[in-house]
Design a protein around this motif. Structure first.
Motif, short mmCIF file in Angstrom:
data_model
loop_
_atom_site.label_atom_id
_atom_site.label_comp_id
_atom_site.label_asym_id
_atom_site.label_seq_id
_atom_site.Cartn_x
_atom_site.Cartn_y
_atom_site.Cartn_z
N LYS A 114 0.89 -1.30 0.00
CA LYS A 114 -0.05 -0.12 -0.18
C LYS A 114 1.05 1.19 0.00
N LEU A 115 2.07 1.17 0.81
CA LEU A 115 2.82 2.41 1.03
C LEU A 115 3.73 2.46 -0.42
N LEU A 116 4.11 1.48 -1.05
CA LEU A 116 4.67 1.46 -2.48
C LEU A 116 4.05 2.24 -3.65
N PHE A 117 2.56 1.76 -3.27
CA PHE A 117 1.52 2.41 -4.41
C PHE A 117 1.53 3.81 -3.97
N ALA A 118 1.48 4.17 -2.85
CA ALA A 118 1.19 5.96 -2.42
C ALA A 118 2.58 6.48 -2.96
N PHE A 119 3.73 5.68 -2.66
CA PHE A 119 4.95 6.31 -3.21
C PHE A 119 4.82 6.62 -4.50
N ARG A 120 4.52 5.67 -5.31
CA ARG A 120 4.57 5.67 -6.75
C ARG A 120 3.75 7.04 -7.28
N LEU A 121 2.63 7.36 -6.70
CA LEU A 121 2.15 8.45 -7.00
C LEU A 121 2.66 9.78 -6.84
N TYR A 122 3.73 9.72 -5.90
CA TYR A 122 4.59 11.16 -5.79
C TYR A 122 5.66 10.88 -6.72
N ASP A 123 6.27 9.74 -6.90
CA ASP A 123 7.37 9.66 -7.78
C ASP A 123 7.00 9.61 -9.18
N LEU A 124 6.94 10.88 -9.88
CA LEU A 124 6.39 11.14 -11.22
C LEU A 124 7.41 10.27 -12.16
N ARG A 126 9.61 7.96 -11.60
CA ARG A 126 9.87 6.56 -11.52
C ARG A 126 11.47 6.31 -11.19
N ASP A 127 12.18 7.27 -10.49
CA ASP A 127 13.44 7.06 -10.33
C ASP A 127 13.79 6.67 -8.84
N ASP A 128 12.53 6.02 -8.28
CA ASP A 128 12.40 5.63 -6.99
C ASP A 128 12.80 6.67 -5.76
N LYS A 129 12.85 7.93 -5.79
CA LYS A 129 12.67 8.82 -5.05
C LYS A 129 11.88 10.17 -5.38
N ILE A 130 11.32 10.82 -4.29
CA ILE A 130 10.48 12.12 -4.43
C ILE A 130 11.34 13.01 -4.32
N SER A 131 11.59 13.92 -5.30
CA SER A 131 12.04 15.28 -5.25
C SER A 131 11.33 16.15 -5.15
N ARG A 132 11.92 17.42 -4.55
CA ARG A 132 11.16 18.58 -4.28
C ARG A 132 10.12 18.84 -5.48
N ASP A 133 10.78 18.85 -6.57
CA ASP A 133 9.81 19.18 -7.58
C ASP A 133 8.52 18.18 -7.79
N GLU A 134 8.82 17.02 -7.49
CA GLU A 134 7.71 15.90 -7.75
C GLU A 134 6.52 16.42 -6.60
N LEU A 135 7.35 16.40 -5.13
CA LEU A 135 6.57 16.73 -4.28
C LEU A 135 5.53 18.20 -4.57
N LEU A 136 6.22 19.21 -5.21
CA LEU A 136 5.55 20.38 -5.29
C LEU A 136 4.41 20.06 -6.57
N ALA A 156 6.84 21.99 0.84
CA ALA A 156 7.83 20.89 0.26
C ALA A 156 9.28 20.90 1.07
N ASP A 157 9.68 22.23 1.23
CA ASP A 157 11.07 22.10 1.98
C ASP A 157 10.88 21.37 3.16
N ARG A 158 10.10 21.66 4.03
CA ARG A 158 9.63 21.35 5.49
C ARG A 158 9.67 19.76 5.22
N THR A 159 8.78 19.27 4.45
CA THR A 159 8.46 17.80 4.17
C THR A 159 9.89 17.08 3.96
N ILE A 160 10.40 17.54 3.09
CA ILE A 160 11.86 16.73 2.49
C ILE A 160 12.87 16.88 3.76
N GLN A 161 12.91 18.23 4.43
CA GLN A 161 13.84 18.33 5.37
C GLN A 161 13.82 17.43 6.72
N GLU A 162 12.31 16.78 7.05
CA GLU A 162 11.78 16.07 8.02
C GLU A 162 11.94 14.68 7.42
#
Length: 195
Positions: A114-124, A126-136, A156-162
């Protein structure tokens, strides 16, 4: 090929889908009925356009991302089995599934999947990480014009920092899991399908 008779589910297909997804026989037949009602081309597959006709997805700010999750890379059609595999991520975990044999592969509706599915919604990309731009981009889809770009950037900055524990200015899947460890993913990512 286009006739309804050629697209009827065989009993052995239902059994295979039951094993693969955990859905019951009656859930599979109901979802098959829904699938065929969405299949406007009557060819046993759904296109992105078929999904876009679903009102709940049409109004969902992440509707396009959710629709894309149904389609393997480079594909523009999904068959019933692929449709069921994706829906299985949203099937609630039954009590008898919680302590299954670890040697068997994790069910599609496990917390990790379920988490992998959600992660892939953000990982636009598909490089296996969520960048600031993708989060934005995803935040912008969700809030529209209700928040300024400056506020979104700050979120976005605060989310990535945490979340970013290795200092690469992005969120890996493991970091994503860690951030959501206290979230009731089971409740938030489950659809109560008819029995």
């Amino acid at each position: 090929m286009g006739s309804r008779a050629s697209t009827l589910l065989r009993e052995e297909e239902i059994e295979e889908i039951k094993k693969e997804t955990g859905f019951s026989h009656s859930q599979i037949t109901r979802l098959y009925s829904r699938f065929t009602s969405l299949d406007k081309g009557e060819n046993g597959t759904l296109s992105r356009e078929d999904f876009q006709r679903i009102p709940e997805l049409a109004i969902n700010p992440l509707g396009d991302r959710i629709i894309n999750a149904f389609f393997p890379e480079g594909e523009d059609q999904v068959n019933f089995r692929g449709f069921m595999r994706t829906l299985a991520h949203f099937r609630p975990i039954e009590d008898n599934e919680k302590n299954k044999n670890a040697a068997v592969s994790e069910p599609l509706n496990s917390r990790t999947n379920k988490l992998l599915f959600a992660f892939r919604l953000y990982d636009l990309d598909r490089d296996d990480k969520i960048s600031r731009d993708e989060l934005l981009q995803v935040l912008r889809m969700m809030v529209g014009v209700n928040i300024s770009d400056e506020q979104l950037g700050s979120i976005a900055d605060r989310t990535i920092q945490e979340a970013d524990t290795n200092g690469d200015n992005s969120i890996s899947f493991n970091e994503f899991i860690k951030v959501l460890e206290k979230v009731d993913v089971e409740q938030k990512m489950s659809i109560r399908f008819l029995h």
